[in-house]
Design an enzyme around this catalytic site. Sequence first.
Site, PDB file in Angstrom:
ATOM      1  N   HIS A   1       0.819  -1.207   0.000  1.00 23.27           N
ATOM      2  CA  HIS A   1       0.000   0.000   0.000  1.00 23.27           C
ATOM      3  C   HIS A   1       0.853   1.257   0.000  1.00 23.27           C
ATOM      4  CE1 HIS A   1      -3.631  -2.436   1.609  1.00 23.27           C
ATOM      5  NE2 HIS A   1      -3.328  -2.682   0.358  1.00 23.27           N
TER       6      HIS A   1
ATOM      7  N   ASP B   1       4.796 -12.694 -21.455  1.00 22.58           N
ATOM      8  CA  ASP B   1       4.419 -14.089 -21.280  1.00 22.58           C
ATOM      9  C   ASP B   1       4.836 -14.934 -22.478  1.00 22.58           C
ATOM     10  OD1 ASP B   1       3.355 -14.483 -18.718  1.00 22.58           O
ATOM     11  OD2 ASP B   1       1.604 -13.290 -19.268  1.00 22.58           O
TER      12      ASP B   1
ATOM     13  N   CYS C   1       2.206  -5.305 -26.365  1.00 23.45           N
ATOM     14  CA  CYS C   1       2.139  -4.528 -25.120  1.00 23.45           C
ATOM     15  C   CYS C   1       3.055  -5.059 -24.015  1.00 23.45           C
ATOM     16  CB  CYS C   1       0.698  -4.453 -24.629  1.00 23.45           C
ATOM     17  SG  CYS C   1      -0.039  -6.083 -24.382  1.00 23.45           S
TER      18      CYS C   1
HETATM   19  C1  PEP Z   1       2.505  -9.696 -21.284  1.00 17.42           C
HETATM   20  O1  PEP Z   1       2.439 -10.852 -20.880  1.00 17.42           O
HETATM   21  O2  PEP Z   1       3.372  -9.282 -22.074  1.00 17.42           O
HETATM   22  C2  PEP Z   1       1.537  -8.680 -20.812  1.00 17.42           C
HETATM   23  C3  PEP Z   1       1.493  -7.476 -21.319  1.00 17.42           C
HETATM   24  O3  PEP Z   1       0.729  -9.049 -19.790  1.00 17.42           O
HETATM   25  P1  PEP Z   1       1.185  -9.076 -18.266  1.00 17.42           P
HETATM   26  O4  PEP Z   1       2.543  -8.466 -18.207  1.00 17.42           O
HETATM   27  O5  PEP Z   1       0.153  -8.308 -17.526  1.00 17.42           O
HETATM   28  O6  PEP Z   1       1.182 -10.535 -17.967  1.00 17.42           O
HETATM   29 MG    MG Z   2       0.696 -11.549 -19.766  1.00 16.55          MG
END
Ligand code: PEP
Ligand code: MG
Length: 764
Positions: free
Chosen positions: A378, A644, A691
């Site tokens: 927090h 991921d 992303c």
């Molecule tokens: C990813 O896996 O690249 C992603 C953007 O999701 P997260 O980092 O939230 O798992």
């Molecule tokens: Mg991910």
Amino acid sequence: MQKKGPETQTQISPTEPAMRIIMRRLREIMAEPSDGQSRLDKIVRQIAGLMVAEVCSIYLKRLDGSLELFATEGLNPGAVHNTLLKRGEGLVGRCAELAVPINEPDAQNHPAFAYRPETGEEIYHSFLAVPILRGGDVLGVLTVQNRTEKEYSDEDVEVLQTTAMVLAEHLVSGSVAGVNSATEFSRAVAHVVRGQPISEGLALGHAVLHDARVVVTQFKSEDPVAESERLEVAVEELKASIDEMLEQGDLNMSGEHREVFEAYRMFAHDRGWLRRMKEAIRRGMTAEGAVERVQNDTRSRMLRQADAYWHERLKDLDALSDRLLRVLSGGARGQSPVADLPHDTILVARSMGPADLLDYDRAKLRGLVLEESGGQSHVAIVARALGIPAIGNARGVIDRVDQGNPIIVDALSGEVHIRPSTGVITAYGDKARFRARRHRKYRTLRDKPAVTKDGQRVELHINAGLEVDVPHLVESGADGIGLFRTELQFMVSSTLPRLERQVEMYSHVLDRAKTKPVVFRTLDVGGDKALPYLRQPVEENPALGWRAIRLALDRPGLMRTQVRALLRATAGRELRLLLPMVTTVGEVEMSRALIERELTLMRRRGAPGPKAMHIGAMIEVPSLLYELDTLLPRVDFLSVGSNDLLQYLFAADRNNERVSGRYDVLGAAPLRALAAIADAAKRHDRPLSLCGEMAGRPLEAMALIGLGYRSISMAPVSVGPVKSMVLSLDADALQRWLMPAVETGEGNLRARLKRFAEEQNVEI
Ligand code: PEP
Ligand code: MG
């Protein structure tokens, strides 16, 4: 080195010139403005020079009797503070144990020699060690070494012994190490503690130790009525101080830190807490004793719970109990005991509650270092909301810092520099100024669209997840929110956000984003993203477990409510919905069916739905790479979650430091995978974005453009540097050489991409 001369009639000892020079140099070093470590470094350099020794080292004794290499001239500098000799170990240990000089022409072959590969000392044969003695105590050992095999002369021994005596005086006086006890040397020299950046930035300043704890000395009381009254008054005062905090101007806006405070307030207002403390008073305790007793009892109960939620609640309870004890001890409304804050305060704490951070004058607060709390704590959330650079999980920091010590918080790399040398301070000062300059430059680029030199538009979006992140959209000049991680809001809430709360939250995000698009990702929970109030089975491999879309489709209630909230929030606007961790096309179809059902229900009730709906899938699981042609007709867009995707492609846990950095995203294999996705999206005419973290690094982002990506999403701070790269890039030229290189090339393309950037003056 002074050689033993022939007997002469002169009154001057043949060793005297060297002695005199060494003493003078020592005096000069002590007189110069410098820190303890720099002085030790200079001392060994001087002694080595004046004694014509190739090596001079200082080992200091630690509490447990071991000897730590504190300074060296000649040995590998990386061994300093890393080489540790157990009590009596090696020739150095022997010198300390016996408290006598050791003079060995061939130390390497001495049976007591302890070889330490990190020092690189195997090439030095002759070895002279003298104990650093003070009042009969051995504080450490001073050594010199040479390559050639020789016995050091008596004069050499005398010079070194006298030097060690003077050094001992300086050590205990604190002028070398700044402390008066040999066991505390490690609190007086430069240290680097590694932690985890939890609020990005750089800060230079002076340490203020947040000592939350009031030591309770009086536990028993004869007057339960008076104690109970004292407690009640104190609790009222505590509650009022927290309520007041919630009304403070800049915290009055909504945001997850507000929720953090609400949860904290809830704790403070908890009647059960007060009742338990009163019971303890009835059993004969003082008010302070009762606070501590209840804190301990609750602690032991909560610690039995394994999940992060309870640990965070426990920290809330600890922080509140500490606060209450401060009120009871007469502290003004639980205010921090530190009166005169330096203008450049770096707060150092084992852990602290979110409210404690606000006790400090924000105008003077430059940075924060926490020994025990991480990014989800927090206090970290509040630090981010206030824009204070912060490092969490900085193990060992409390043992190494003293009040007022100079300290640098590098919340980019996660390093805390304690008592840094002047060189490090200068380097960081430059870095901070450079960052400020660069930020000014990026600000000027803010309203400029990201278009390459050859006229290709690249969309730069930001990743967000909390309401406090949304203003970054305007500040960074990004094109939209490419990934809104909805689970973050769920993770910081103490209870499951209900439908209405979710509608309010998403509407708020969309209102603030104005006309810019927002891609909402449905809950990506499970694995390491635990929801405090959602019971989940313990899994052996959570990253490969029951998470994200798998969990959502098995327990559709959660997803249905979220979809309903998103449909309501986007009434009359566009809804962009992204599905996480899709592994099969079937999962997309099931999700689509669930979404369509909610939409139909809503329309049947006459509620206006979104004016357009786009459903996309994340490419995070390698199996989808081989189903792209089946998948693409069934989705409206794709977003690559490279974090991921790479973890699964390389079978390397992204959260495990030992393996996460082992494989390069600019290697041929991942680049080919990313190229195949870009190629398929183009063939099916579907918008594509990426992303993951790589999108925020200019060189990697450049590679993505070379592979055909024209939309990427990143942390807000990366938008400036990436835009600067885009504006200086000829995308067509890059694509012309990169694509064939990816197809035919082997191994790693990082070096070649770097060369391309340098030759073409691309700002990376
Ligand atoms: C990813 O896996 O690249 C992603 C953007 O999701 P997260 O980092 O939230 O798992
Ligand atoms: Mg991910």
